[in-house]
Design an enzyme around this catalytic site. Structure first.
Site, PDB file in Angstrom:
ATOM      1  N   CYS A   1       8.256  12.929  49.745  1.00  0.00           N
ATOM      2  CA  CYS A   1       9.050  12.464  48.675  1.00  0.00           C
ATOM      3  C   CYS A   1      10.237  13.323  48.092  1.00  0.00           C
ATOM      4  O   CYS A   1       9.770  14.301  47.900  1.00  0.00           O
ATOM      5  CB  CYS A   1       8.434  11.676  47.334  1.00  0.00           C
ATOM      6  SG  CYS A   1       9.439  11.050  45.986  1.00  0.00           S
TER       7      CYS A   1
ATOM      8  N   ASP B   1       4.135  11.662  51.444  1.00  0.00           N
ATOM      9  CA  ASP B   1       4.015  10.256  51.886  1.00  0.00           C
ATOM     10  C   ASP B   1       3.215   9.910  53.092  1.00  0.00           C
ATOM     11  O   ASP B   1       3.609  10.641  54.055  1.00  0.00           O
ATOM     12  CB  ASP B   1       5.519   9.451  51.701  1.00  0.00           C
ATOM     13  CG  ASP B   1       6.170   9.474  50.291  1.00  0.00           C
ATOM     14  OD1 ASP B   1       5.535   8.938  49.738  1.00  0.00           O
ATOM     15  OD2 ASP B   1       7.162   9.585  50.424  1.00  0.00           O
TER      16      ASP B   1
END
Length: 132
Positions: free
Chosen positions: A48, A55
Protein backbone atom coordinates in the site's frame (compact mmCIF):
# COMPACT_ATOMS: atom_id res chain seq x y z
CA UNK A 1 -20.19 13.63 2.12
CA UNK A 2 -17.89 13.53 5.12
CA UNK A 3 -15.36 16.26 5.86
CA UNK A 4 -12.88 13.70 7.18
CA UNK A 5 -9.44 13.99 5.57
CA UNK A 6 -7.87 10.56 5.28
CA UNK A 7 -4.54 12.02 4.17
CA UNK A 8 -4.43 10.55 0.66
CA UNK A 9 -2.58 12.66 -1.88
CA UNK A 10 -2.31 12.72 -5.67
CA UNK A 11 1.16 11.22 -5.20
CA UNK A 12 -0.38 8.24 -3.38
CA UNK A 13 -2.92 7.83 -6.19
CA UNK A 14 -0.27 7.89 -8.95
CA UNK A 15 2.34 5.82 -7.14
CA UNK A 16 3.51 2.86 -9.22
CA UNK A 17 1.20 3.59 -12.15
CA UNK A 18 4.12 4.63 -14.38
CA UNK A 19 6.76 2.32 -12.90
CA UNK A 20 9.25 0.80 -15.34
CA UNK A 21 8.96 -2.98 -15.13
CA UNK A 22 10.68 -5.88 -16.92
CA UNK A 23 9.48 -6.52 -20.46
CA UNK A 24 6.90 -9.26 -20.94
CA UNK A 25 8.13 -11.57 -23.70
CA UNK A 26 5.84 -13.31 -26.19
CA UNK A 27 5.94 -16.18 -28.66
CA UNK A 28 4.08 -16.76 -31.92
CA UNK A 29 0.57 -18.18 -31.64
CA UNK A 30 0.27 -21.36 -33.73
CA UNK A 31 -3.52 -21.31 -34.18
CA UNK A 32 -5.80 -19.01 -36.17
CA UNK A 33 -8.96 -19.86 -34.21
CA UNK A 34 -10.00 -18.03 -31.08
CA UNK A 35 -9.28 -19.74 -27.78
CA UNK A 36 -9.08 -18.59 -24.18
CA UNK A 37 -5.96 -18.52 -22.03
CA UNK A 38 -6.18 -18.04 -18.26
CA UNK A 39 -3.11 -17.35 -16.13
CA UNK A 40 -3.43 -17.15 -12.34
CA UNK A 41 -0.99 -15.91 -9.75
CA UNK A 42 -2.54 -16.99 -6.42
CA UNK A 43 0.17 -15.42 -4.24
CA UNK A 44 0.39 -11.86 -5.59
CA UNK A 45 1.84 -9.25 -3.24
CA UNK A 46 2.36 -5.51 -3.38
CA UNK A 47 2.58 -2.65 -0.89
CA UNK A 48 0.00 0.00 0.00
CA UNK A 49 1.60 3.32 -1.02
CA UNK A 50 0.08 5.15 1.95
CA UNK A 51 0.54 2.74 4.86
CA UNK A 52 3.50 0.70 3.61
CA UNK A 53 1.61 -2.46 4.63
CA UNK A 54 1.58 -5.48 2.31
CA UNK A 55 -1.42 -6.26 0.12
CA UNK A 56 -2.15 -9.85 -0.89
CA UNK A 57 -4.37 -11.19 -3.62
CA UNK A 58 -4.95 -13.34 -6.66
CA UNK A 59 -4.22 -11.88 -10.09
CA UNK A 60 -5.97 -13.57 -13.02
CA UNK A 61 -5.16 -12.74 -16.64
CA UNK A 62 -7.70 -13.99 -19.18
CA UNK A 63 -7.05 -13.30 -22.84
CA UNK A 64 -7.77 -14.38 -26.40
CA UNK A 65 -4.47 -14.26 -28.27
CA UNK A 66 -4.10 -12.79 -31.72
CA UNK A 67 -0.65 -13.33 -33.23
CA UNK A 68 1.25 -13.61 -29.93
CA UNK A 69 1.00 -15.51 -26.63
CA UNK A 70 2.50 -14.41 -23.32
CA UNK A 71 5.70 -16.17 -22.30
CA UNK A 72 5.20 -17.30 -18.71
CA UNK A 73 8.71 -16.98 -17.26
CA UNK A 74 9.01 -13.32 -18.26
CA UNK A 75 5.46 -12.71 -17.03
CA UNK A 76 6.37 -14.24 -13.67
CA UNK A 77 9.41 -11.95 -13.31
CA UNK A 78 7.26 -8.99 -14.35
CA UNK A 79 4.64 -9.79 -11.69
CA UNK A 80 7.29 -10.34 -8.99
CA UNK A 81 8.38 -6.71 -9.42
CA UNK A 82 5.15 -5.62 -7.71
CA UNK A 83 6.22 -7.33 -4.47
CA UNK A 84 8.00 -4.27 -3.06
CA UNK A 85 6.16 -1.63 -5.10
CA UNK A 86 3.87 0.92 -3.49
CA UNK A 87 0.76 0.91 -5.71
CA UNK A 88 -3.00 0.97 -5.21
CA UNK A 89 -4.98 -2.16 -6.11
CA UNK A 90 -6.92 -0.31 -8.82
CA UNK A 91 -3.65 0.74 -10.47
CA UNK A 92 -2.33 -2.82 -10.31
CA UNK A 93 -5.12 -4.33 -12.42
CA UNK A 94 -5.05 -1.48 -14.94
CA UNK A 95 -1.25 -1.38 -15.25
CA UNK A 96 -1.01 -5.15 -15.75
CA UNK A 97 -3.73 -4.94 -18.41
CA UNK A 98 -1.94 -2.09 -20.21
CA UNK A 99 1.37 -3.98 -20.16
CA UNK A 100 -0.22 -7.27 -21.34
CA UNK A 101 -1.96 -5.46 -24.22
CA UNK A 102 1.26 -3.67 -25.14
CA UNK A 103 3.22 -6.94 -25.13
CA UNK A 104 0.97 -9.34 -27.05
CA UNK A 105 -1.81 -7.21 -28.59
CA UNK A 106 -4.57 -9.74 -27.80
CA UNK A 107 -8.02 -9.76 -29.33
CA UNK A 108 -9.46 -9.45 -25.86
CA UNK A 109 -8.04 -9.33 -22.33
CA UNK A 110 -9.33 -9.10 -18.77
CA UNK A 111 -7.18 -8.69 -15.67
CA UNK A 112 -8.83 -9.38 -12.33
CA UNK A 113 -7.26 -8.52 -8.99
CA UNK A 114 -9.06 -10.27 -6.12
CA UNK A 115 -7.45 -8.85 -3.01
CA UNK A 116 -7.50 -10.20 0.54
CA UNK A 117 -9.97 -8.33 2.75
CA UNK A 118 -8.56 -5.43 4.70
CA UNK A 119 -10.62 -3.88 7.46
CA UNK A 120 -13.49 -6.17 6.52
CA UNK A 121 -13.63 -4.90 2.92
CA UNK A 122 -12.79 -7.14 -0.02
CA UNK A 123 -11.71 -5.44 -3.26
CA UNK A 124 -12.09 -7.08 -6.66
CA UNK A 125 -10.84 -4.95 -9.54
CA UNK A 126 -11.61 -5.99 -13.13
CA UNK A 127 -9.89 -4.17 -16.01
CA UNK A 128 -10.99 -5.00 -19.58
CA UNK A 129 -9.69 -4.53 -23.12
CA UNK A 130 -11.16 -5.46 -26.49
CA UNK A 131 -9.43 -4.90 -29.83
CA UNK A 132 -11.43 -2.67 -32.15
Amino acid sequence: MSDIDFGYTKDHARKGANAKLPEIQCWENQYKRDYDIRIELPEFTSVCPKTGLPDFGVITIDYIPDRLCLELKSLKYYLLEYRDMGIFMENIANKILDDVVKACKPKKAVVTGDFTPRGGLRSVIVAKYEKK
